[in-house]
Design a protein around this motif. Structure first.
Motif, short mmCIF file in Angstrom:
data_model
loop_
_atom_site.label_atom_id
_atom_site.label_comp_id
_atom_site.label_asym_id
_atom_site.label_seq_id
_atom_site.Cartn_x
_atom_site.Cartn_y
_atom_site.Cartn_z
N ASP A 254 0.83 -1.21 0.00
CA ASP A 254 0.00 0.00 0.00
C ASP A 254 0.86 1.25 0.00
O ASP A 254 0.53 2.25 -0.67
N ILE A 255 1.97 1.22 0.73
CA ILE A 255 2.87 2.38 0.72
C ILE A 255 3.52 2.53 -0.65
O ILE A 255 3.64 3.64 -1.18
N GLU A 256 3.93 1.41 -1.24
CA GLU A 256 4.51 1.49 -2.59
C GLU A 256 3.52 2.12 -3.56
O GLU A 256 3.88 2.97 -4.38
N ALA A 257 2.25 1.73 -3.47
CA ALA A 257 1.24 2.30 -4.36
C ALA A 257 1.08 3.80 -4.13
O ALA A 257 0.92 4.58 -5.09
N LEU A 258 1.16 4.23 -2.88
CA LEU A 258 1.00 5.64 -2.55
C LEU A 258 2.17 6.50 -3.03
O LEU A 258 2.05 7.73 -3.14
N THR A 259 3.32 5.88 -3.29
CA THR A 259 4.49 6.64 -3.74
C THR A 259 4.43 6.98 -5.23
O THR A 259 5.25 7.75 -5.72
N ALA A 260 3.46 6.43 -5.94
CA ALA A 260 3.46 6.48 -7.40
C ALA A 260 3.60 7.89 -7.98
O ALA A 260 4.28 8.09 -8.99
N ASN A 261 2.99 8.86 -7.38
CA ASN A 261 2.97 10.22 -7.95
C ASN A 261 3.93 11.18 -7.26
O ASN A 261 3.79 12.40 -7.39
N HIS A 262 4.92 10.63 -6.56
CA HIS A 262 5.86 11.48 -5.82
C HIS A 262 7.30 11.06 -6.12
O HIS A 262 7.56 9.91 -6.48
#
Length: 263
Positions: free
Chosen positions: A64-72
């Motif tokens: 979930d954290i990896e997915a949240l990093t996508a746009n940063h």
């Protein structure tokens, strides 16, 4: 937008500097560290996120954290290198632009419960207070001058992401906060071991809009603040403990307000 580092670069040294209040103030930036605080920052404060620093291990363990990093901008750093920046970050930290300080208008709008910490200096207690206030649905958490920096990584980590869920402000004049609460129709209750009334006893209507005031870990509240409160409140201690930790006392008082509103 991923970048890989294998040493303590100049950029990482700048991040390391944000663990000091002076650098945070200079750059108007702060740090959220640890999986839970980072997860909440990326979800609730994503517009303020500048950079993410994370190990491969964390990306593997927390999809979930990896997915949240996508746009940063995400900097993948070896564990030993990131440990040089922070020994407490558990393999992940985020640098964010500091949010504007919320106004008292914002804090007292659409709520009946606010909490004020006076010269609260322990970051663990301050973070726990924010987390508890978030849990009970309070409208905001305020801290006076002389309190810990609310943008400290230790406060943010202790709050476990709650910093991003409700207004939090520091460096305030307690007299101004109390006066504003009174104008808004809030009763002002100050915790004190020798309070005029006892929590859970008669003479206290916690269903009313309330500003709870809690004091310094060692000294409690001074006579000036106690004198400005509508009522001073003692928490009953039937056991042998001399007192309660201030964060524990805050939880007792805030949940008492919640229970009063539900009855």
């Amino acid at each position: 937008m991923r970048k890989y580092h294998d040493s303590l670069t100049g950029q990482l040294q700048k991040v390391q500097g944000l663990y000091t209040a002076k650098s945070r103030s200079t750059y108007s930036q702060e740090i959220a560290e640890g999986p839970q605080a980072v997860r909440e920052a990326l979800t609730w404060a994503k517009d303020r996120v500048r950079d993410i620093y994370v190990t491969e291990d964390v990306l593997d363990r927390y999809p979930d954290i990896e997915a949240l990093t996508a746009n940063h901008w995400t900097h993948v750093v070896p564990g030993p290198v990131l440990h040089q920046v922070s020994s407490d970050c558990q393999g992940v930290l985020v640098v964010l632009n500091t949010a504007p300080t919320p106004s008292l208008d914002e804090v007292f709008a659409d709520t009946e419960l606010v909490v004020l910490g006076v010269e609260m200096q322990d970051p663990g207690n301050a973070g726990t207070l924010i987390r508890t206030a978030d849990a009970v649905g309070a409208g905001g958490v305020l801290f006076t001058s002389g309190s810990v920096d609310v943008n400290s990584p230790k406060v943010i980590r202790s709050a476990a992401g709650s910093t991003y869920h409700l207004p939090v402000a520091g460096g305030l004049d307690p007299r101004s906060v109390i006066a504003r609460a009174s104008r808004e129709g809030f009763q002002v209750l100050a915790t004190d071991g020798h309070g005029e009334v006892t929590l859970g006893g008669p003479g206290l209507d916690l269903a009313r809009p309330t500003l709870w005031i809690l004091g310094n870990e060692a000294r409690g509240l001074g006579s000036d603040i106690l004198g400005r409160a509508d009522t001073t409140v003692a928490i009953p201690i039937p056991g042998q403990a001399e007192s309660l930790n201030v964060a524990t006392a805050a939880a007792v008082c805030l949940y008492a307000s919640v229970f009063a509103r539900q009855s």
